[in-house]
Design an enzyme around this catalytic site. Structure first.
Site, PDB file in Angstrom:
ATOM      1  CB  CYS A 177       4.979  -3.038   0.235  1.00 39.89           C
ATOM      2  SG  CYS A 177       3.464  -2.780   1.106  1.00 39.89           S
ATOM      3  CG  ASN A 179       4.571   2.685  -2.361  1.00 37.85           C
ATOM      4  OD1 ASN A 179       5.035   2.060  -1.411  1.00 37.85           O
ATOM      5  ND2 ASN A 179       3.273   2.767  -2.573  1.00 37.85           N
ATOM      6  CG  HIS A 234      -0.311   2.529  -0.379  1.00 35.18           C
ATOM      7  ND1 HIS A 234       0.911   2.190   0.153  1.00 35.18           N
ATOM      8  CD2 HIS A 234      -0.188   3.792  -0.826  1.00 35.18           C
ATOM      9  CE1 HIS A 234       1.742   3.212   0.036  1.00 35.18           C
ATOM     10  NE2 HIS A 234       1.095   4.200  -0.546  1.00 35.18           N
ATOM     11  CD  GLU A 239       1.824   7.448  -1.739  1.00 35.03           C
ATOM     12  OE1 GLU A 239       2.431   6.509  -1.226  1.00 35.03           O
ATOM     13  OE2 GLU A 239       2.095   8.644  -1.498  1.00 35.03           O
TER      14      GLU A 239
HETATM   15  O1  SUG Z   1       4.938   4.585   2.557  1.00 35.87           O
HETATM   16  N1  SUG Z   1       6.434   2.918   5.256  1.00 35.87           N
HETATM   17  C1  SUG Z   1       5.921   2.888   3.893  1.00 35.87           C
HETATM   18  C2  SUG Z   1       5.278   1.558   3.611  1.00 35.87           C
HETATM   19  C3  SUG Z   1       4.887   1.430   2.178  1.00 35.87           C
HETATM   20  C4  SUG Z   1       4.114   0.203   1.910  1.00 35.87           C
HETATM   21  N2  SUG Z   1       3.812   0.127   0.532  1.00 35.87           N
HETATM   22  C5  SUG Z   1       2.683  -0.347   0.010  1.00 35.87           C
HETATM   23  N3  SUG Z   1       1.623  -0.600   0.738  1.00 35.87           N
HETATM   24  N4  SUG Z   1       2.644  -0.507  -1.265  1.00 35.87           N
HETATM   25  C6  SUG Z   1       4.934   4.028   3.658  1.00 35.87           C
HETATM   26  O2  SUG Z   1       4.160   4.338   4.582  1.00 35.87           O
HETATM   27  C7  SUG Z   1       7.687   3.856   7.100  1.00 35.87           C
HETATM   28  C8  SUG Z   1       9.049   4.433   7.317  1.00 35.87           C
HETATM   29  C9  SUG Z   1       9.344   4.683   8.763  1.00 35.87           C
HETATM   30  O3  SUG Z   1       8.434   4.993   9.544  1.00 35.87           O
HETATM   31  O4  SUG Z   1      10.535   4.578   9.129  1.00 35.87           O
HETATM   32  C10 SUG Z   1       7.264   3.889   5.637  1.00 35.87           C
HETATM   33  O5  SUG Z   1       7.669   4.750   4.899  1.00 35.87           O
END
Ligand code: SUG
Length: 448
Positions: A371, A110, A250, A174
């Site tokens: 990710c 991201n 995503h 994103e």
């Molecule tokens: O943006 N989780 C991230 C995970 C991102 C995953 N990225 C991809 N799929 N490319 C998000 O939701 C959770 C943080 C928390 O709850 O402490 C968080 O930001």
């Protein structure tokens, strides 16, 4: 000239915690407030980087961010010394302190969208930092992301950097989590595939009902324009709104592509046939032969995909042209997914091997193998122009693991985030890290 896909993995930062900050991300919501283990998280990530390097892949590392983000808290009205800012936020607005402490920059898929030089009008590699506008805790990442990417890819002859898109939901972006590139070889022109969740300006497109669609069509189009991509080299597709409502926040939670191959779930997209035909004809124009591998819902449900992160895998090309899938441990513990994978690799198709990694600390916040990495396709000359400090080597792996062992806590709860000592610990660690990775001054505490 030789060309490579280099995976730059996000190094997990010392404040890794479960803040429950991402509405629409099932893992983040369901693990909210559990205690985390930042040291284990960072070591799990480093182990994956090392394993890929040992397998002969080009591997890099992307530095985490300064957290708690005291400057962000000051913008929200907290004042006094740094310690007072943290204490006041802890007392009056704990959710804001938690958001300002998130180590979410580890999910570098991201961080930005990257277009290789073979696709762009000026023949440079283009980067647009993602505004991550949908979630406050992620929206504060892009200024530092831009500085870190600038320090890694500094040579302006080869690399062009664009600031994040306007910080409004209409341009919610994103980054590479919704972007895939198909090509015959990494150094040749390819087809860039942008997947959006909704349109901000055109009401004809459907949208999810429950959870937010983080990426807009207009954001994807703006990135394609900034990067100077040809119309013939771009395909847009809409994510199925109903899978967003089931936790597919995503596209990289339901599809992954590499080379000439798209591996995707039957329910991932709208107008799938039209999209596959366009990918196939556009890739053919640059000499490629598009192949798709569809996972039917009868074998793996959307819920299985969300829980196991089957598609949040890394699809990597091996020297013989076959591919390897890097999946999280959660795929092995899901019977249907594991059975599907056994069948897939045994069928003699392009995906021949599966390798499993334990990334549980990141997975519990909704971040799998894909990710954790930002893919940058580079030719030999461009790779030589990357800051060598961020390219993974055995000695760098050793220094980074020792650095983690020295500085990281093995337990983190909300109470720990309220401890002003944590800020000093993190700054000390990051100051050392910028020396290890030869980044120069990139953090607010280093430049203000
Ligand atoms: O943006 N989780 C991230 C995970 C991102 C995953 N990225 C991809 N799929 N490319 C998000 O939701 C959770 C943080 C928390 O709850 O402490 C968080 O930001």
């Amino acid at each position: 000239m030789k060309s490579y896909e280099v995976n730059f993995d996000g190094l997990v930062g010392p404040t890794h915690n479960y803040g429950g900050l991402s509405y629409g991300n099932v893992a983040s919501q369901s693990n909210s407030q559990q205690s985390s283990n930042p040291k284990e998280a960072a070591l799990q990530g480093l182990a994956k980087m090392k394993a890929l390097m040992d397998m002969g892949f080009q591997q890099g590392v992307l530095a985490p961010q300064e957290r708690p983000d005291v400057a962000a808290l000051r913008r929200l009205g907290f004042a006094g010394s740094d310690a007072q800012v943290i204490q006041q936020a802890a007392k009056e607005a704990m959710p804001l302190l938690v958001a300002s402490c998130s180590a979410s920059s580890m999910w570098v898929a991201n961080a930005a969208t990257v277009s290789p030089s073979a696709d762009t009008a000026d023949g440079r590699v283009h980067f647009t930092a993602a505004n991550l506008n949908c979630k406050y805790h992620r929206s504060i990442e892009h200024p530092t992301t831009s500085r870190v990417l600038g320090a890694m890819f500094a040579d302006q002859q080869h690399f062009a950097h664009h600031a994040a898109l306007p910080a409004v939901a209409q341009f919610g972006d994103e980054g590479a989590a919704n972007h895939t590139r198909f090509c015959r070889a990494y150094g040749e022109a390819g087809v860039e595939f942008f997947v959006f969740g909704r349109s901000a300006f055109d009401t004809r497109y459907p949208a999810p009902q429950k959870y937010p669609a983080r990426q807009t069509l207009e954001a994807s189009q703006a990135v394609a324009r900034l990067h100077g991509l040809r119309e013939e080299g771009v395909v847009y597709a809409q994510q199925n709104p109903s899978v967003i409502d089931q936790g597919v926040f995503h596209n990289d939670v339901i599809a992954v592509g590499n080379g000439e191959v798209l591996f995707y779930h039957e329910d991932a997209f709208l107008e799938t046939d039209k999209m596959l035909a366009e990918l196939s004809s556009k890739l053919a124009k640059v000499g490629g032969k598009f192949q798709s591998v569809c996972v039917p819902r009868s074998a793996v449900t959307v819920d299985d995909a969300v829980r196991s992160y089957l598609f949040n895998s890394q699809l990597l090309s091996r020297p013989d042209g076959s591919m390897l899938l890097i999946v999280p441990e959660e795929c092995r513990s899901n019977e249907r997914v594991w059975q599907y994978l056994q069948g897939l690799t045994g069928a003699g198709g392009v995906i021949r091997e599966v390798k499993v990694f334990d990334l549980k600390q990141s997975m519990q916040n909704g971040g799998g193998p894909a990710c954790l990495r930002l893919r940058v396709a580079l030719n030999e000359t461009e790779l030589a122009a990357v800051n060598p400090g961020v390219i993974m080597t055995a000695p760098l792996y050793d220094s980074l693991t020792q650095w983690v062992e020295r500085h990281y806590r093995d337990r983190m709860t909300e109470n720990d985030l309220a401890d002003p000592q944590l800020l000093l610990e993190c700054r000390g660690a990051l100051d050392e890290l910028t020396q290890i990775l030869k980044l120069g001054a990139v953090y607010p505490f280093q430049i203000n």
